[in-house]
Each structure stands twice: as C-alpha cells, then as structure tokens.
Write a protein that holds these residues in place. Structure first.
Motif, PDB file in Angstrom:
ATOM      1  N   ILE A 254       1.016  -1.097  -0.090  1.00 44.24           N
ATOM      2  CA  ILE A 254      -0.060   0.012  -0.003  1.00 44.24           C
ATOM      3  C   ILE A 254       0.863   1.215   0.050  1.00 44.24           C
ATOM      4  O   ILE A 254       0.601   2.226  -0.676  1.00 44.24           O
ATOM      5  CB  ILE A 254      -0.915   0.005   1.418  1.00 44.24           C
ATOM      6  N   ASN A 255       2.012   1.429   0.710  1.00 43.82           N
ATOM      7  CA  ASN A 255       2.757   2.419   0.968  1.00 43.82           C
ATOM      8  C   ASN A 255       3.705   2.663  -0.519  1.00 43.82           C
ATOM      9  O   ASN A 255       3.637   3.705  -1.006  1.00 43.82           O
ATOM     10  CB  ASN A 255       3.950   2.185   1.808  1.00 43.82           C
ATOM     11  N   ALA A 257       2.420   1.878  -3.394  1.00 42.66           N
ATOM     12  CA  ALA A 257       1.468   2.279  -4.445  1.00 42.66           C
ATOM     13  C   ALA A 257       1.190   3.730  -4.208  1.00 42.66           C
ATOM     14  O   ALA A 257       1.028   4.311  -5.049  1.00 42.66           O
ATOM     15  CB  ALA A 257       0.004   1.199  -4.131  1.00 42.66           C
ATOM     16  N   GLU A 258       1.000   4.132  -2.968  1.00 39.26           N
ATOM     17  CA  GLU A 258       0.967   5.368  -2.505  1.00 39.26           C
ATOM     18  C   GLU A 258       2.066   6.272  -3.273  1.00 39.26           C
ATOM     19  O   GLU A 258       2.044   7.397  -3.692  1.00 39.26           O
ATOM     20  CB  GLU A 258       0.760   5.829  -1.230  1.00 39.26           C
ATOM     21  N   LEU A 261       1.578   6.587  -6.852  1.00 33.85           N
ATOM     22  CA  LEU A 261       0.504   7.419  -7.441  1.00 33.85           C
ATOM     23  C   LEU A 261       1.147   8.887  -7.319  1.00 33.85           C
ATOM     24  O   LEU A 261       0.777   9.669  -7.941  1.00 33.85           O
ATOM     25  CB  LEU A 261      -0.731   7.112  -6.574  1.00 33.85           C
ATOM     26  N   ALA A 269       1.635   1.114  -9.458  1.00 31.58           N
ATOM     27  CA  ALA A 269       0.809   1.272  -8.436  1.00 31.58           C
ATOM     28  C   ALA A 269      -0.199   0.308  -8.452  1.00 31.58           C
ATOM     29  O   ALA A 269      -0.550  -0.673  -7.728  1.00 31.58           O
ATOM     30  CB  ALA A 269       0.167   2.631  -8.604  1.00 31.58           C
ATOM     31  N   LEU A 273      -1.094  -2.673  -5.761  1.00 30.91           N
ATOM     32  CA  LEU A 273      -2.662  -2.796  -5.223  1.00 30.91           C
ATOM     33  C   LEU A 273      -3.057  -4.150  -5.506  1.00 30.91           C
ATOM     34  O   LEU A 273      -3.745  -4.691  -4.743  1.00 30.91           O
ATOM     35  CB  LEU A 273      -3.389  -1.620  -5.742  1.00 30.91           C
ATOM     36  N   PRO A 291      -7.029   1.854   4.180  1.00 34.98           N
ATOM     37  CA  PRO A 291      -5.772   2.300   3.442  1.00 34.98           C
ATOM     38  C   PRO A 291      -5.851   1.894   1.773  1.00 34.98           C
ATOM     39  O   PRO A 291      -5.572   2.688   0.821  1.00 34.98           O
ATOM     40  CB  PRO A 291      -4.626   2.264   4.070  1.00 34.98           C
ATOM     41  N   ASN A 295      -6.395   4.019  -1.852  1.00 38.35           N
ATOM     42  CA  ASN A 295      -5.356   4.308  -2.824  1.00 38.35           C
ATOM     43  C   ASN A 295      -5.881   3.525  -3.880  1.00 38.35           C
ATOM     44  O   ASN A 295      -5.483   4.154  -5.167  1.00 38.35           O
ATOM     45  CB  ASN A 295      -3.998   3.502  -2.312  1.00 38.35           C
ATOM     46  N   LYS A 298      -7.748   6.152  -5.489  1.00 38.62           N
ATOM     47  CA  LYS A 298      -7.048   7.360  -6.043  1.00 38.62           C
ATOM     48  C   LYS A 298      -6.409   6.773  -7.572  1.00 38.62           C
ATOM     49  O   LYS A 298      -6.271   7.697  -8.485  1.00 38.62           O
ATOM     50  CB  LYS A 298      -5.725   7.638  -5.185  1.00 38.62           C
ATOM     51  N   LEU A 299      -6.255   5.500  -7.610  1.00 35.48           N
ATOM     52  CA  LEU A 299      -5.794   4.886  -8.805  1.00 35.48           C
ATOM     53  C   LEU A 299      -6.826   4.951  -9.666  1.00 35.48           C
ATOM     54  O   LEU A 299      -6.585   5.442 -11.056  1.00 35.48           O
ATOM     55  CB  LEU A 299      -5.342   3.430  -8.626  1.00 35.48           C
ATOM     56  N   ARG A 331      -9.802  11.932   4.685  1.00 40.93           N
ATOM     57  CA  ARG A 331      -8.970  11.530   3.513  1.00 40.93           C
ATOM     58  C   ARG A 331      -9.933  11.188   2.193  1.00 40.93           C
ATOM     59  O   ARG A 331      -9.554  11.392   1.047  1.00 40.93           O
ATOM     60  CB  ARG A 331      -7.756  10.851   3.566  1.00 40.93           C
TER      61      ARG A 331
END
Length: 396
Positions: A254-255, A257-258, A261, A269, A273, A291, A295, A298-299, A331
């Motif tokens: 996850i980190n 991927a963030e 992004l 990303a 994910l 989280p 993400n 956001k993707l 968020r």
C-alpha cells in the motif's frame, strides 16, 4: 497408592497449566485456558491469585476481550493491593491503563499512567519511571497533546539512557519519531527514526530494522524524497517477504502504491495494489483495508474511471465513519472531492465539500470535549494526590 498417584498426576497438570499460562509468546487462547484452570481452585488469599489475575488481564486485553478484561480489573481492584510489592502494584496500574487506552478511554488511561509514575517515583524505581513516562507520552499522543507527549518521551529517554537496554531506548526514539510524524515535522521525525535504526542495526535486530526503514521511508515520501523512500520501502518489503509476514507485506504494498501514485506511475501502482488485494482477501478485513480502498480509489481517479473511483471511495468512507476513524475519513472525503472536480461534477463536489466541513467541525468539537475531559481527569488526579498527602500527615 492410587490416591498418591492421582495427587501426583493432578500436581503435574497444575504445574503444566502454570507453565502454559506464563509462557512468553505462547498461543493466547491456550494461555487463557491454562490461566483460568490454574485460577479456578484458588481463593483471593492464595499467593498465586494476583499473578494469575494480572496475567489474565494482560491476555484478555491483548485479545480484545475487553468485557472479560474489565471484569478481571474489577476483581483485582477489590484486593488490598498495599499488601503486595511495589512492582506488582505498578504492573497492575500499567496494564489497567493499557486496557483503558485500548478501549479509546485516553483521559482515564492517562490518569492511571500518572498514578503508576507517582508510585515508581516514590520508591525511586528509575526503569519503572521510564516505562510510566513512555505510557504517559503514548496517551498524550493519542489525544494529539503533542507538546506533552514529547516532554514525557524525552524524560523517559533520559532515564532509559542511564539503565535501560538499547532495545528499550530504541522504542522511545521510535515513539518520538511518531509524535513528530503526526506533527508533520519531517526532519525531526526522520532524525529520531534514524537513531532507532542505528541501534537496531548494531543489535542485529532485523525485524525492527525493517520497520524503522519503513518509518523513515514514510517520512521521506512526505518530504518528496521519492527515490530514497522507494529504496527503503523495497528493502523492508523484501525482508518481510523472506520471513513470510503478510500483514507487513500488505502495508508495504500500500505504501509503495501511494508512492507510485504521487509520481503518476500507474502501472507500478496497480501492480502493488493487485498484490495487496490478494493478501487482504486472504487475511480478511483488517486495519489496512481502509488505506487499501483509499489508494484503489485514487488509482481509478488517475486512470479516468470516475464511477469505479466514486464507488470504492464511498464504500471506504462508510466503513471509516463506522469505525470512527476521523483522520482517514477526511482523506476519503478529499478524494471524493478530487474525483468530482476532475470530472467537472460540481454539484457532487459541493455535496462532499459540505460533508467534509461538517465532519471537521465535529472533529474540532470532539477534540475540545477530549481536552475538557483530560482537564477534569487531571483535576481529579490532583485532588486525589492532595487527599493522600493529608492522610499521610494525619498518620504521622
């Protein structure tokens, strides 16, 4: 002979239960059963009664069995604890505070940690003082009392540097890093995490070293140091893949991927994910589900998939509201606003913006209520201390 053999067998069973009950890093379910078996024939005056109750308090709390933990707490508090050693009194207060903390009762936890600290100070128990100060810092950090948290952690660090192990010192350095991370003071956060990392490397503690690398990478990502952050995340991920720790792998995917992004690296990303979703589906819903959904949303926004983004972000928002996770709720609202704005859905953007404002106002009110509750707790603590001092004078 039969009676003697039966007695011998029964004694061995009890000894076995006691060993299992207090076994370090044992199976929690087995430990609880063993503790309960050992406790059942004992009365309150038995020498093992308090030790077994304390162990059950610790185990129930770690399992999240708060109803049973609270019942155990009540049973212990009914004892005359002044008959027991300071170490046992301190241990009880500390784990009673941890129970309150785990239930989100931060002002109550803080009061109990303060009592534990005063108890340790009375007998000049430096290491116990350091532990209590660390707990005080943790409770203050949870209530966003950053100044008080830093003060407590610094005092704890100074005491630990006199007597404690390097591992214990590293824990407090990590705590200081976490407070500064919450304050968004990136250089200070990185400084303390790096000091902890140095200790873990010198001690050969590979797991803690990997966690520290991850912490530092988070701070570097926040500062826009993307290349360094990527190296730290990947190094940490490789270690947790090697030891097959899936929760840590999920968090690191996850980190990463963030991080991708933030750099609009959509292919990378999506790969992280996808791997994160496979692990999460195996583990089931957990603290990293939100989280992950954020993400993914956001993707989809960056991929131009408005409907998919809105759907997953709304699901995540509902879950975050249900879990009362204020920080990630904010968020999710912001991501929904960004999604609507990108696709010129001005009415939807206005709706989410309005809801975000209401959520933030509610958060400010909650913060005020917690601050007021903390003030009341501190007042009650000071009142109790005055009563103890008056009683002490009368006894003299």
């Amino acid at each position: 002979m039969v009676i003697v053999a039966t007695l011998f067998w029964h004694t061995n069973i009890l000894a076995s239960d006691l060993d299992t009950c207090f076994k370090p890093k044992g199976d929690k379910v087995e430990q609880i059963a063993a503790c309960e078996n050992s406790l059942s024939p004992l009365n309150k005056n038995h020498s093992d009664y308090l030790d077994l109750k304390l162990q059950l308090l610790i185990l129930y709390t770690s399992q999240g069995s708060y109803s049973l933990a609270n019942q155990t707490d009540m049973a212990i508090s009914s004892l005359n604890l002044t008959n027991y050693s300071l170490d046992k009194q301190f241990k009880y207060l500390r784990h009673r505070g941890i129970l309150k903390y785990r239930q989100g009762l931060y002002p109550q936890a803080l009061l109990i940690f303060e009592q534990a600290y005063q108890l340790a100070k009375t007998d000049k128990q430096t290491l116990l003082e350091a532990k209590a100060l660390s707990d005080i810092g943790t409770a203050n950090m949870a209530m966003a009392n950053h100044k008080e948290a830093i003060s407590a952690f610094h005092q704890s660090l100074l005491l630990k540097q006199q007597l404690a192990s390097q591992r214990s010192i590293a824990i407090t350095l990590n705590n200081l890093g976490s407070v500064y991370l919450k304050m968004e003071d990136w250089p200070q956060a990185e400084r303390y995490y790096s000091q902890a990392l140095t200790i873990y490397i010198n001690e050969g503690n590979k797991a803690s070293e990997a966690h520290s690398l991850e912490n530092i990478a988070v701070v570097q990502m926040k500062q826009g140091k993307y290349k360094q952050a990527s190296q730290g995340f990947k190094q940490s991920l490789n270690f947790f893949i090697e030891i097959k720790q899936e929760v840590a792998q999920l968090r690191l995917h996850i980190n990463l991927a963030e991080l991708n992004l933030l750099q609009q690296q959509l292919v990378e990303a999506e790969e992280h994910l996808d791997l994160a979703q496979k692990i999460e589906s195996k583990l089931g819903n957990n603290a990293l589900t939100l989280p992950l959904q954020l993400n993914l949303g956001k993707l989809f926004i960056q991929q131009g998939l408005y409907q998919q983004a809105e759907s997953i972000l709304k699901n995540g928002l509902a879950l975050s509201l249900e879990n009362k996770d204020s920080r990630i709720t904010t968020r999710f609202y912001q991501a929904l606003i960004d999604n609507a704005v990108k696709f010129l859905r001005w009415e939807q953007a206005f709706i989410f913006e309005t809801k975000l404002k209401k959520h933030q106002l509610k958060g400010f009110q909650l913060k005020f209520d917690e601050s007021l509750a903390n003030t009341r707790v501190q007042f009650e603590y000071e009142r109790q201390q005055q009563a103890i001092e008056l009683l002490d004078k009368k006894v003299r």
